[in-house]
Enzyme design. Sequence first.
Site, PDB file in Angstrom:
ATOM      1  CD  GLU A 487       6.415  -5.710   2.199  1.00 53.19           C
ATOM      2  OE1 GLU A 487       6.246  -6.657   2.841  1.00 53.19           O
ATOM      3  OE2 GLU A 487       6.883  -4.827   2.977  1.00 53.19           O
ATOM      4  CD  GLN A 584       1.587  -4.373   0.055  1.00 53.56           C
ATOM      5  OE1 GLN A 584       2.506  -5.429   0.447  1.00 53.56           O
ATOM      6  NE2 GLN A 584       1.512  -3.410   0.783  1.00 53.56           N
TER       7      GLN A 584
END
Length: 750
Positions: A487, A584
């Site tokens: 993100e 991530q």
Amino acid sequence: MKNLSETKFALSYINKYGSLMAQGNGYLGLRASHEEDYPGQVRGMYLAGVYNRPAGSESAELVNLPDIAGMRIELDGQLFSLQMGKIVEYERHLALGSGLLTRRIIWRDPRGRLFELIFERVVGKTRGTLIGSRVSIKSLDQAVGAVVTTGIDGQQTNFGTQQLVEEKLHVAAGDFMVGHYETIESDRKIVIAAKVAPGGVITAKNRQIKSQVTLDLEPGQAATLEKIAVVCSDLDIEATNMEIGRSFQQKDDSSEAVFATLESGALAKLADRDFDWLKQEVAQEWTQFWGTGRVMLESKEATANIDQLALDFASYHLEIMTPKNDPRMSVGAKGLTGEGYKGHVFWDTEIFIMPYFLHHSPETAKNMLLYRYHHLQEAKEKAQKYGYSGALFPWESAFSGREETPEFAAINIRTGKRQRIASALAEHHIVADIAYAVWSYFQATQDQAFMGKYGRALLRETAEFWLSRAVRRDGRYQILDVIGPDEYTEHVDNNAYTNYLAAFNVRQAMRFNQDETDFCHRGADFLAKLYLPAAGSDGIVPQDDTFLTKPQIDLAKYKQAQGKQGILLDYSRAEVIDMQILKQADLVMLFYLLPQLFSADIVAQNLSFYEERTIHDSSLSKAIHAIVACRSGDVATAYRFFQEACLIDLGGDPHSSDDGIHAAAAGAIWLSAVFGFAGVDTTGVRLRFAPRLPAAWQKMSFHFWWQNEKLHIELKQGSIKFSKSSTTELEIEVNGKLLKLTGEAVEERI
Ligand code: BGC
């Protein structure tokens, strides 16, 4: 089994432990807030599926229900509070093995008198939940008059937002305190009933109903007060006659009739029940759960101390966060332990949480998929709204199945304006994640009936979305303007994770919809022409079309403080997006889900390239890196990632889990042990194992459900042993070698 323990009282940890030591059963979650009040302490009790959309808000919130845990204790007029006097001894334990929460304190009050207080709390494992608590108070030096006041406190809010109307407070059947509540917008009806023993004087005022009990404390003798409560909602009534396909929102009965049914059911559940009965009942149910729900380790290394606790913590929380058989509700990103992410359901559920259930209790995993099936209509409406076909599942969802992602996130540090959250508009990989979960359910269960009725439609509608989502550019199909799992990279073209999973989604949809010739024709065209990013001459697979062209910065500072999103205090989101920074696992996530896509060399090379650029600011990252590192043969690095993943909630950061535990991270701890170190691979025709135990572990054993078989696997340095529940032959592979399992235990050197 070790307890989860707190050995020191510290206000700064009060909300972290409130989440970590929460109790529940998948339908109800109760935070481990202290009986007495403290500044900043967030009390919380939640029911799965009970959301409310506050006026003026775009998203529904998991409702914080009236509190039943609070108790005010006065000792000859002196309020009991650990902020006063002196704490002589303090210990609090959540017994993961039996579900019991206990706290023992020796306290010198400001007048110099010494007391021992023992608090116990237990939450029933069945729906329409019973909750028991007991306080035992002993004055250690003189006779004291104690007054304990406790009841049902409707003053709770979600950080200031009132979600409930109090319909009625009253005393029923002599000494039961009863509260009727209705959520303001969603009209959910909740009844809470509670009873204390010995009984006291009951009063009702200011949205609270309370019993005030007087206890005479003789020196050295404990006086005890018990409280037993029950929490029910109209979702429980509807659950008894529920069928897929029927509108769950329909409410035929009058409010009074619903409240009356709930109240009589609640009182019947409480009748003749006491704390000891409940404590024993719950302990038995937990013992049963642990019989198969546990990964067991043996290690002589002190460094491995956290490992078993973390695995037990993970299984415990997975169990209390997950509704077992009600497809109207799924699992929120914080389970039922806090209000983080407003209780919304993300891809976390299908990709990180579901596998544990798929391989322990497939019916529960099925429930998660039925939740999605049940909301196909809303997903189709979302697709239509944006001009697509098929089903576009919401990035965040709650009870209604509609998109619930809030519009805005943090303030842009440069402009002072709130930044928009783009996930609802572009984080479309959730569509393929759900399809992947449907396929993995079939892999593990071979449940043809499910596929015929639900799975096939889920695959087909999600695939239709991709067919409409891709655009023709440069002679290929491309998927433009998306957010992949990472993100910190937004609005990019051809995110590799998304494109590969979209292809997988379409391929599986074709497999289960072979009679749909037009669809299969369009699917084949899509698969033939979809652009799938490959490794360049340097071996690196581009995360998306532009990632590799962006500048890189030194991330050491942010990696050290991972999980805190500190980078967003130094750079605006727009700036972060324009650099080679991952929040991530992204491509690494793809390697984990589809291990056969790339060669081992390419995986290892990309793992190291992308990890260097990954802050691990999301709790979904570390454990997946552990799995991929393990599969790449780097067990030491895998073990380091695993141990760091274990600390996401259990580590020393006082505020890591204030608004709830990280549900996906709990799932991922289990994943990294089983899919990482035990080397399970469920993506092939046969169940495969390529085990690599960390040097610190001598033994690891666990149960694993696979195609109607309950396997038990025992792994040692150098060997793996299988036993299973039936004598039917099952073919598996260990490091590429075919093994035929029957009723006999089979041991293989590795
Ligand atoms: C992560 C998402 C995740 C969400 C809920 C975000 O911080 O980036 O991948 O789904 O948290 O856990």
